[in-house]
Design a protein around this motif. Sequence first.
Motif, PDB file in Angstrom:
ATOM      1  N   TYR A 171     110.127  -5.838   8.581  1.00 56.57           N
ATOM      2  CA  TYR A 171     109.324  -4.730   9.114  1.00 56.57           C
ATOM      3  C   TYR A 171     107.919  -4.771   8.537  1.00 56.57           C
ATOM      4  CZ  TYR A 171     107.641   0.094   9.660  1.00 56.57           C
ATOM      5  OH  TYR A 171     106.886   1.208   9.934  1.00 56.57           O
ATOM      6  N   ALA A 172     106.902  -4.680   9.407  1.00 58.11           N
ATOM      7  CA  ALA A 172     105.504  -4.779   8.975  1.00 58.11           C
ATOM      8  C   ALA A 172     104.639  -3.645   9.512  1.00 58.11           C
ATOM      9  CB  ALA A 172     104.911  -6.124   9.402  1.00 58.11           C
ATOM     10  N   GLY A 173     105.250  -2.548   9.969  1.00 61.44           N
ATOM     11  CA  GLY A 173     104.475  -1.391  10.373  1.00 61.44           C
ATOM     12  C   GLY A 173     104.412  -1.186  11.869  1.00 61.44           C
ATOM     13  N   LEU A 174     103.572  -0.203  12.260  1.00 66.71           N
ATOM     14  CA  LEU A 174     103.519   0.228  13.655  1.00 66.71           C
ATOM     15  C   LEU A 174     102.102   0.137  14.206  1.00 66.71           C
ATOM     16  CD1 LEU A 174     105.740   3.446  13.403  1.00 66.71           C
ATOM     17  CD2 LEU A 174     106.407   1.232  14.365  1.00 66.71           C
ATOM     18  N   PRO A 175     101.803  -0.879  15.007  1.00 69.49           N
ATOM     19  CA  PRO A 175     100.503  -0.887  15.691  1.00 69.49           C
ATOM     20  C   PRO A 175     100.468   0.204  16.744  1.00 69.49           C
ATOM     21  CG  PRO A 175     101.885  -2.687  16.485  1.00 69.49           C
ATOM     22  CD  PRO A 175     102.626  -2.046  15.344  1.00 69.49           C
ATOM     23  N   ALA A 176      99.299   0.833  16.882  1.00 72.53           N
ATOM     24  CA  ALA A 176      99.167   1.889  17.892  1.00 72.53           C
ATOM     25  C   ALA A 176      98.844   1.330  19.270  1.00 72.53           C
ATOM     26  CB  ALA A 176      98.079   2.870  17.467  1.00 72.53           C
ATOM     27  N   PHE A 177      98.215   0.153  19.319  1.00 67.10           N
ATOM     28  CA  PHE A 177      97.765  -0.424  20.584  1.00 67.10           C
ATOM     29  C   PHE A 177      98.059  -1.925  20.613  1.00 67.10           C
ATOM     30  CE2 PHE A 177      94.673   2.963  19.590  1.00 67.10           C
ATOM     31  CZ  PHE A 177      94.687   3.723  20.756  1.00 67.10           C
ATOM     32  N   THR A 178      98.176  -2.458  21.796  1.00 63.68           N
ATOM     33  CA  THR A 178      97.980  -3.884  22.002  1.00 63.68           C
ATOM     34  C   THR A 178      96.483  -4.114  22.175  1.00 63.68           C
ATOM     35  OG1 THR A 178      98.120  -3.722  24.412  1.00 63.68           O
ATOM     36  CG2 THR A 178     100.198  -4.052  23.198  1.00 63.68           C
ATOM     37  N   ASP A 179      96.033  -5.350  22.054  1.00 59.50           N
ATOM     38  CA  ASP A 179      94.620  -5.637  22.295  1.00 59.50           C
ATOM     39  C   ASP A 179      94.222  -5.216  23.706  1.00 59.50           C
ATOM     40  OD1 ASP A 179      94.769  -6.782  19.798  1.00 59.50           O
ATOM     41  OD2 ASP A 179      93.801  -8.667  20.377  1.00 59.50           O
ATOM     42  N   GLU A 180      95.132  -5.392  24.647  1.00 61.40           N
ATOM     43  CA  GLU A 180      94.816  -5.095  26.047  1.00 61.40           C
ATOM     44  C   GLU A 180      94.627  -3.607  26.291  1.00 61.40           C
ATOM     45  OE1 GLU A 180      96.140  -8.980  25.517  1.00 61.40           O
ATOM     46  OE2 GLU A 180      97.256  -7.137  25.006  1.00 61.40           O
ATOM     47  N   THR A 181      95.355  -2.756  25.551  1.00 67.85           N
ATOM     48  CA  THR A 181      95.174  -1.313  25.735  1.00 67.85           C
ATOM     49  C   THR A 181      94.026  -0.771  24.888  1.00 67.85           C
ATOM     50  OG1 THR A 181      96.888  -0.904  24.056  1.00 67.85           O
ATOM     51  CG2 THR A 181      97.577  -0.896  26.368  1.00 67.85           C
ATOM     52  N   LEU A 182      93.730  -1.440  23.782  1.00 68.71           N
ATOM     53  CA  LEU A 182      92.632  -0.986  22.922  1.00 68.71           C
ATOM     54  C   LEU A 182      91.265  -1.388  23.462  1.00 68.71           C
ATOM     55  CD1 LEU A 182      91.640   0.307  20.266  1.00 68.71           C
ATOM     56  CD2 LEU A 182      92.013  -1.910  19.157  1.00 68.71           C
ATOM     57  N   GLN A 183      91.160  -2.573  24.041  1.00 67.80           N
ATOM     58  CA  GLN A 183      89.850  -3.097  24.447  1.00 67.80           C
ATOM     59  C   GLN A 183      89.081  -2.145  25.371  1.00 67.80           C
ATOM     60  OE1 GLN A 183      88.730  -6.434  23.275  1.00 67.80           O
ATOM     61  NE2 GLN A 183      86.874  -5.276  23.724  1.00 67.80           N
ATOM     62  N   PRO A 184      89.711  -1.543  26.402  1.00 67.94           N
ATOM     63  CA  PRO A 184      88.945  -0.637  27.269  1.00 67.94           C
ATOM     64  C   PRO A 184      88.357   0.568  26.528  1.00 67.94           C
ATOM     65  CG  PRO A 184      91.007  -1.259  28.310  1.00 67.94           C
ATOM     66  CD  PRO A 184      91.082  -1.743  26.904  1.00 67.94           C
ATOM     67  N   LEU A 185      89.060   1.053  25.505  1.00 65.55           N
ATOM     68  CA  LEU A 185      88.540   2.185  24.737  1.00 65.55           C
ATOM     69  C   LEU A 185      87.302   1.773  23.936  1.00 65.55           C
ATOM     70  CD1 LEU A 185      91.925   3.634  23.428  1.00 65.55           C
ATOM     71  CD2 LEU A 185      90.477   4.610  25.227  1.00 65.55           C
ATOM     72  N   VAL A 186      87.385   0.617  23.284  1.00 65.63           N
ATOM     73  CA  VAL A 186      86.239   0.133  22.520  1.00 65.63           C
ATOM     74  C   VAL A 186      85.081  -0.192  23.460  1.00 65.63           C
ATOM     75  CG1 VAL A 186      85.441  -1.683  20.951  1.00 65.63           C
ATOM     76  CG2 VAL A 186      87.726  -0.697  20.672  1.00 65.63           C
ATOM     77  N   ASP A 187      85.374  -0.793  24.609  1.00 63.56           N
ATOM     78  CA  ASP A 187      84.333  -1.069  25.594  1.00 63.56           C
ATOM     79  C   ASP A 187      83.644   0.212  26.052  1.00 63.56           C
ATOM     80  OD1 ASP A 187      84.868  -3.776  25.465  1.00 63.56           O
ATOM     81  OD2 ASP A 187      86.067  -3.835  27.313  1.00 63.56           O
ATOM     82  N   MET A 188      84.441   1.277  26.244  1.00 59.83           N
ATOM     83  CA  MET A 188      83.860   2.559  26.659  1.00 59.83           C
ATOM     84  C   MET A 188      82.862   3.058  25.621  1.00 59.83           C
ATOM     85  SD  MET A 188      85.725   6.264  27.389  1.00 59.83           S
ATOM     86  CE  MET A 188      87.037   5.506  28.329  1.00 59.83           C
ATOM     87  N   ALA A 189      83.224   2.958  24.330  1.00 64.85           N
ATOM     88  CA  ALA A 189      82.318   3.401  23.273  1.00 64.85           C
ATOM     89  C   ALA A 189      81.047   2.565  23.258  1.00 64.85           C
ATOM     90  CB  ALA A 189      83.025   3.334  21.920  1.00 64.85           C
ATOM     91  N   TYR A 190      81.195   1.260  23.377  1.00 62.11           N
ATOM     92  CA  TYR A 190      80.015   0.390  23.322  1.00 62.11           C
ATOM     93  C   TYR A 190      79.135   0.562  24.555  1.00 62.11           C
ATOM     94  CZ  TYR A 190      80.799  -2.082  18.978  1.00 62.11           C
ATOM     95  OH  TYR A 190      80.884  -2.385  17.654  1.00 62.11           O
ATOM     96  N   THR A 191      79.733   0.716  25.711  1.00 59.09           N
ATOM     97  CA  THR A 191      78.954   0.907  26.936  1.00 59.09           C
ATOM     98  C   THR A 191      78.119   2.182  26.868  1.00 59.09           C
ATOM     99  OG1 THR A 191      80.623  -0.248  28.248  1.00 59.09           O
ATOM    100  CG2 THR A 191      79.098   1.180  29.440  1.00 59.09           C
ATOM    101  N   ASN A 192      78.689   3.238  26.284  1.00 57.37           N
ATOM    102  CA  ASN A 192      78.001   4.528  26.212  1.00 57.37           C
ATOM    103  C   ASN A 192      77.183   4.718  24.935  1.00 57.37           C
ATOM    104  OD1 ASN A 192      78.958   6.338  28.604  1.00 57.37           O
ATOM    105  ND2 ASN A 192      80.813   5.281  27.913  1.00 57.37           N
ATOM    106  N   HIS A 193      77.169   3.686  24.064  1.00 58.57           N
ATOM    107  CA  HIS A 193      76.466   3.786  22.780  1.00 58.57           C
ATOM    108  C   HIS A 193      76.977   4.955  21.942  1.00 58.57           C
ATOM    109  CE1 HIS A 193      72.774   1.018  23.550  1.00 58.57           C
ATOM    110  NE2 HIS A 193      73.894   0.485  23.971  1.00 58.57           N
ATOM    111  N   TRP A 194      78.304   5.131  21.952  1.00 56.87           N
ATOM    112  CA  TRP A 194      78.941   6.105  21.068  1.00 56.87           C
ATOM    113  C   TRP A 194      79.369   5.380  19.795  1.00 56.87           C
ATOM    114  CZ3 TRP A 194      82.872   7.623  25.409  1.00 56.87           C
ATOM    115  CH2 TRP A 194      82.233   8.410  26.378  1.00 56.87           C
ATOM    116  N   GLN A 195      78.993   5.899  18.660  1.00 55.08           N
ATOM    117  CA  GLN A 195      79.481   5.303  17.427  1.00 55.08           C
ATOM    118  C   GLN A 195      81.002   5.434  17.381  1.00 55.08           C
ATOM    119  OE1 GLN A 195      78.532   7.193  13.670  1.00 55.08           O
ATOM    120  NE2 GLN A 195      78.559   5.247  12.571  1.00 55.08           N
TER     121      GLN A 195
END
Length: 559
Positions: A332-356
């Motif tokens: 057992y090594a813990g619990l990731p909250a996202f896969t890369d595929e589900t996380l990427q759109p959220l990070v892209d949204m922040a970068y597109t809108n210039h949200w820190q």
Amino acid sequence: MTSAATAPQPGADTIYFGGPIITINQASPSAEAVAIKDGKIVAVGARASVFAAEKGSATTLYDLKGRTLIPGFVDAHSHFTDVSLQAVTANLLSPPDGPVKTIPDMQAVLRGFISTSPMVKAHGVVIGMNLDDSQLEERRFPTRHDLDAVSTELPIFVTHQSGHLAVLNSRALAMVGITADTPSPAGGAIEREADGRTPDGVLKETAFFAIMPKMVPAFTPGEYRQNIEAAQRIYIENGFTTVQDGKTSAANVAALPVLNAEGVLKIDIVAYPDLVAVGDAPVLDGPLMSREYTGHLRIGGVKVTLDGSPQGKTAWFTEPYFKAPDGEEVDYAGLPAFTDETLQPLVDMAYTNHWQLLAHINGDAAIDQLIRVVSKAQSCHGYPDSRTVMVHGQFLRADQIPALKTLGIFPALFPMHTFYWGDWHRQSVAGPERAENISPTGWVLQSGLMTSIHSDAPVVFPNSMVLISTAVNRTTRSGYVLGPAQRLTPLQALYAMTLWPAYQHFEEGSKGSIEVGKRADLLILSANPLTAPVRTLDQIKVDETIKDGISIYQRERAP
């Protein structure tokens, strides 16, 4: 025509002198006097020159009488609105911050809380916060049966000190609709009894986050205001003049501006709404999403949570836990909250809108994930000075630091873990070798990066001098020095509580050091942290807190 009575008075409003002044300005590290006018610093330097330039007939001369003046503290990661909830719930902390050493102790505190709490009387719900199984004699988290022994009529909800899991009694489970047929959500777990089906009351990560809004009472506006004022007093008494509210809920995003407009907020609150919960809500494109404050409030960006907590054994590692939690396999090594595929759109949204973007991360596997998705977002969307923040970074590896530097990811570290959970990390979470370098502030500074340190309140009480002491001493509850190479000097710890977190928040031009033109956010300490024995740093008191040149707290002292 301006009358004599209303004409601006020549000279500063206040001049501070008579004690050590630590400026947190490398060009001029100390001073003999500081002059303040209209909430700004107008002169810093030798006493004679400051007096000659700024002393007027109406100037207040403030003699420090040997005490130390420094910039106001910035809590680089905290949950201001959650501290307001902590103020009205049962204190289940273990010593030295609370009374709970055993599960019967917890039950006794809850029973006493039920009999005296206005919240229980008004709203019919029992909430206890900050229970830590690593400090219980039983070395286990309670189950619904332990809470049912307190009450089966009232719903009871007890959170882990990490803020990443909770236990509910049977009444509370029924209230939120969790049954044997409820599946564990992605990124979380509903723990089961021996039959493999019946919920035992323990909810981890996303399973916990999903039911949290259902358990918190719908406070009246008056109750909410009182709770916020109580939280604010705690921070002010500890010298914080700027506080982050990480993972601000949609309800608090709506409520805080009302209190701000009413003048309730006396210190600056920079909020980072939970991007998963808020999404692309209009508030993220409104006037509060700004580098400038409206009153004492602004939205600084957004937050995502990539994994859990190491002390709760839900952080996401590349190597298994030293001792797996009950019911888990040895790998057992813990619990990731996202896969890369589900996380990427959220990070892209922040970068597109210039949200820190703030990213809650503890395990090294989650840090690897952040590096991957931020690298892709920057290559696609630009925003080079994004100052994406890695919050906590407990198990940051040395080989990951160059990537943080390349991508401009700011490490906001959490060395309070060395005292509160250092022994637990060594003995159960990560083992003695990996635990040695939790919150590796030494590695980060050696690489040329800045770092901030934070309380993560209400996970840990926001005692500013204890925070500094843990970063400098790195001593566990048992007295073991955990990772001596990662210790900060007292001066570095002050930078990590003032100028560097100001930079983290894009506020280094107006806060974090005592320099001409900056806001007069100051505090007076009972002793000089640069000359006091390092083992006594946690005994230094905040004597006074000054926000924009106005004293908002003075500690009662013996005559």
